[in-house]
Enzyme design. Structure first.
Site, short mmCIF file in Angstrom:
data_model
loop_
_atom_site.label_atom_id
_atom_site.label_comp_id
_atom_site.label_asym_id
_atom_site.label_seq_id
_atom_site.Cartn_x
_atom_site.Cartn_y
_atom_site.Cartn_z
N LYS A 163 -5.22 -1.99 1.49
CA LYS A 163 -5.94 -1.81 0.04
C LYS A 163 -6.31 -3.12 -0.33
O LYS A 163 -7.49 -3.35 -0.50
CB LYS A 163 -4.83 -1.71 -1.00
N GLN B 53 3.54 -1.15 -5.66
CA GLN B 53 3.69 -0.27 -4.41
C GLN B 53 5.03 0.59 -4.57
O GLN B 53 5.96 -0.05 -4.73
CB GLN B 53 3.58 -0.93 -3.20
N ASP C 163 -3.38 3.01 -10.63
CA ASP C 163 -2.80 4.03 -9.68
C ASP C 163 -2.84 5.39 -10.58
O ASP C 163 -2.61 6.40 -10.35
CB ASP C 163 -1.27 3.79 -9.50
#
Ligand code: GUN
Length: 293
Positions: free
Chosen positions: A52, A96, A119
């Site tokens: 990412k 995460q 997200d």
């Protein structure tokens, strides 16, 4: 059989994102900025977050990684999230997953300002998605939609069978495929570990989305001739033949399913690369204040 080529599509879309990021920089004097928080040393998470960050740099975003030892307290993590929420220099924040057992992922997800939740996991974004309102869509389902759009896959009126009901992929995917939009307008069946006659249901699918996290779960006898097969699985196994020391397997037995499919995503080189695009697109939209003013 034709390949839904994540490498090709993601490179093409990255170029578009890079062009827009350059415009943002020219207009505002700052780059879109994504912050990722990584707790602990889970091998998969390390790889995904590194990818990412790398891709942010590639398209001209700023990226920052905040790392914590797996012993970090929930309180300290929540305080960091709040600090980043308040930072006007940050457009997107992701934490995460998975998190260590002593940290409640729901508390952390809800703590993230929904206007920076690139997200798309915050209840406000999920709720807005349900109602077809502007929102951040979870990155993996978003990436799959972009892939279907790119290859002009006809989804209206089709039977889409999603395997797996995770918050990250299966559940939002089922909602998105049923929405009145394109891609969308499917009749959706969401299947999971307790589904009876799962094989039979998958055999009736025009579009299969496999997100169960089990290597080779979808076999050739479960797939209808001409089906579109989307493989979300990233199952890592130790390997002596690869540079990384790992080999990736999807949830689909690609070798035997591919000859029956009309379209299919490979692993690697399919959905995983598109997930990054979903995240980059959300971060860009946040920087441009396209979703929340
Ligand atoms: N873990 C697995 N997939 C994801 C994702 O898309 N976002 C975050 N934050 N964690 C994940």
């Amino acid at each position: 059989m034709q390949l839904l080529d994540g490498k090709y599509v993601s490179e093409k879309l990255k170029q578009e994102i890079a062009n827009e990021a350059a415009e943002v920089l020219a207009n505002s004097g700052r780059k879109p900025h994504l912050v990722a928080i990584l707790v602990g040393n889970d091998g998969g998470s390390e790889t995904y977050v590194a990818s990412k960050m790398k891709n942010c740099e590639k398209v001209g975003f700023r990226s920052s990684l905040v790392r914590y030892d797996e012993t970090v307290s929930e309180e300290e993590l929540l305080a960091k999230v709040e600090e980043i929420n308040q930072d006007p220099e940050v457009d997107g924040l992701i934490v995460q997953l998975p998190l260590p057992k002593h940290i409640d992922p729901e508390k952390v997800t809800e703590k993230i300002d929904h206007r920076k939740d690139v997200d798309g996991f915050h209840p406000i974004n999920l709720g807005r998605m349900m109602r077809n309102l502007p929102c951040f869509i979870p990155a993996t389902p978003y990436g799959i939609l972009l892939m279907l759009e790119e290859y002009k896959i006809d989804t209206a009126g089709k039977h889409c069978v999603v395997i797996g009901r995770s918050n990250i992929v299966g559940s939002p995917m089922s909602i998105l495929m049923a929405r009145n939009s394109n891609p969308g307008n499917c009749t959706v069946t969401l299947t999971h570990s307790r589904t009876k006659n799962l094989e039979e249901i998958v055999r009736s699918a025009d579009i299969v989305v496999a997100a169960i996290g089990k290597k080779n779960f979808v076999t050739a006898d479960m797939v209808k001739e001409g089906a579109v097969v989307i493989d979300v699985g990233i199952n890592r196994e130790i390997s002596t033949t690869t540079k990384s020391g790992f080999k990736l397997f999807g949830d689909v037995d690609f070798e035997n399913v591919a000859p029956k499919a009309s379209w299919i995503t490979p692993v690697p080189g399919g959905v995983g690369l598109m997930t990054i695009i979903g995240l980059l697109r959300n971060t860009l939209a946040s920087a441009k204040k396209e979703i929340y003013k």
